[in-house]
Design a protein around this motif. Structure first.
Motif, PDB file in Angstrom:
ATOM      1  N   LYS A   1     -14.016  -3.752   3.586  1.00  0.00           N
ATOM      2  CA  LYS A   1     -12.912  -2.797   3.496  1.00  0.00           C
ATOM      3  C   LYS A   1     -12.741  -2.415   2.037  1.00  0.00           C
TER       4      LYS A   1
ATOM      5  N   GLY B   1      -1.594   0.513   4.552  1.00  0.00           N
ATOM      6  CA  GLY B   1      -3.001   0.528   4.174  1.00  0.00           C
ATOM      7  C   GLY B   1      -3.936   0.885   5.298  1.00  0.00           C
ATOM      8  N   PHE B   2      -3.492   1.729   6.229  1.00  0.00           N
ATOM      9  CA  PHE B   2      -4.344   2.105   7.351  1.00  0.00           C
ATOM     10  C   PHE B   2      -5.297   3.236   7.005  1.00  0.00           C
ATOM     11  N   THR B   3      -5.240   3.749   5.769  1.00  0.00           N
ATOM     12  CA  THR B   3      -6.147   4.810   5.372  1.00  0.00           C
ATOM     13  C   THR B   3      -7.538   4.234   5.134  1.00  0.00           C
ATOM     14  N   THR B   4      -8.494   5.104   4.943  1.00  0.00           N
ATOM     15  CA  THR B   4      -9.868   4.677   4.707  1.00  0.00           C
ATOM     16  C   THR B   4      -9.967   3.795   3.475  1.00  0.00           C
ATOM     17  N   GLU B   5      -9.250   4.157   2.431  1.00  0.00           N
ATOM     18  CA  GLU B   5      -9.276   3.399   1.189  1.00  0.00           C
ATOM     19  C   GLU B   5      -7.848   3.281   0.652  1.00  0.00           C
ATOM     20  N   PRO B   6      -7.085   2.311   1.152  1.00  0.00           N
ATOM     21  CA  PRO B   6      -5.681   2.196   0.746  1.00  0.00           C
ATOM     22  C   PRO B   6      -5.531   1.845  -0.730  1.00  0.00           C
ATOM     23  N   THR B   7      -4.427   2.324  -1.309  1.00  0.00           N
ATOM     24  CA  THR B   7      -4.104   2.012  -2.690  1.00  0.00           C
ATOM     25  C   THR B   7      -2.941   1.036  -2.709  1.00  0.00           C
TER      26      THR B   7
ATOM     27  N   ALA C   1       0.856  -1.187   0.000  1.00  0.00           N
ATOM     28  CA  ALA C   1       0.000   0.000   0.000  1.00  0.00           C
ATOM     29  C   ALA C   1       0.891   1.235   0.000  1.00  0.00           C
TER      30      ALA C   1
ATOM     31  N   GLY D   1       1.558   5.367   0.514  1.00  0.00           N
ATOM     32  CA  GLY D   1       1.093   6.490   1.319  1.00  0.00           C
ATOM     33  C   GLY D   1       1.354   6.353   2.800  1.00  0.00           C
ATOM     34  N   ASP D   2       0.883   5.274   3.413  1.00  0.00           N
ATOM     35  CA  ASP D   2       1.027   5.165   4.864  1.00  0.00           C
ATOM     36  C   ASP D   2       1.758   3.908   5.303  1.00  0.00           C
TER      37      ASP D   2
END
Length: 156
Positions: free
Chosen positions: A148, A46-52, A40, A42-43
């Motif tokens: 999710k 994948g702990f974001t609302t909608e991980p990429t 994932a 960004g973070d």
């Protein structure tokens, strides 16, 4: 007079504090498990609302996720804290947001579930960097259903 003002203030404070207002936008329940996506962006998990989740545009695409139950027994003990326990044998379903089934998965002994398919099987006929598929991962744990959202993005 002073006693009456204090009584009135306390009565108003109690009446205000006892009001329960439901969320007018979303009827939701906290998920019974934690989902951590591999690759994932960004973070780092994948702990974001909608991980990429990223995968190479050439060849096959992979979505890998770990499912963990959080044991909060020792939440107040700073030396122990919260424990992450892998959820094994959990049945999951991976679909596109349009409802097209990609795969049925089951978590292994480490709580990991992984699917590798061609981009065409994910619904992308000619993948190129930046191509995105919107996905939904669903399951049921301890009689509580969960979903999710995630995205699969092609990269060079």
């Amino acid at each position: 007079m002073k006693t009456a003002k204090i009584f009135l203030f306390v009565a108003v404070a109690l009446a205000t504090a006892s009001c329960k207002v439901d969320d007018p936008f979303v009827d939701r329940v906290v998920a019974p498990v934690l989902l951590v996506f591999d690759n994932a962006i960004g973070d780092g998990g994948g702990f974001t609302t909608e991980p990429t989740v990223t995968s190479k545009a050439t060849g096959t695409a992979t979505v890998s996720v770990r499912i963990l139950e959080l044991d909060k027994t020792n939440i107040l003990d700073y030396k122990k804290g919260i424990d992450s326990i892998p959820v094994t044998g959990l049945a999951l379903s991976l679909t596109t947001r349009a409802g097209v089934k990609i795969a049925d998965l089951t978590t292994d002994a480490k709580g990991r579930a992984m699917v590798t398919k061609t981009w065409a099987e994910f619904g992308v006929a000619a993948p190129k960097a930046g191509s995105i598929v919107s996905l939904t991962l669903t399951g049921k744990y301890k009689e509580q259903s969960f979903s999710k959202l995630a995205r699969l993005q092609a990269v060079n």
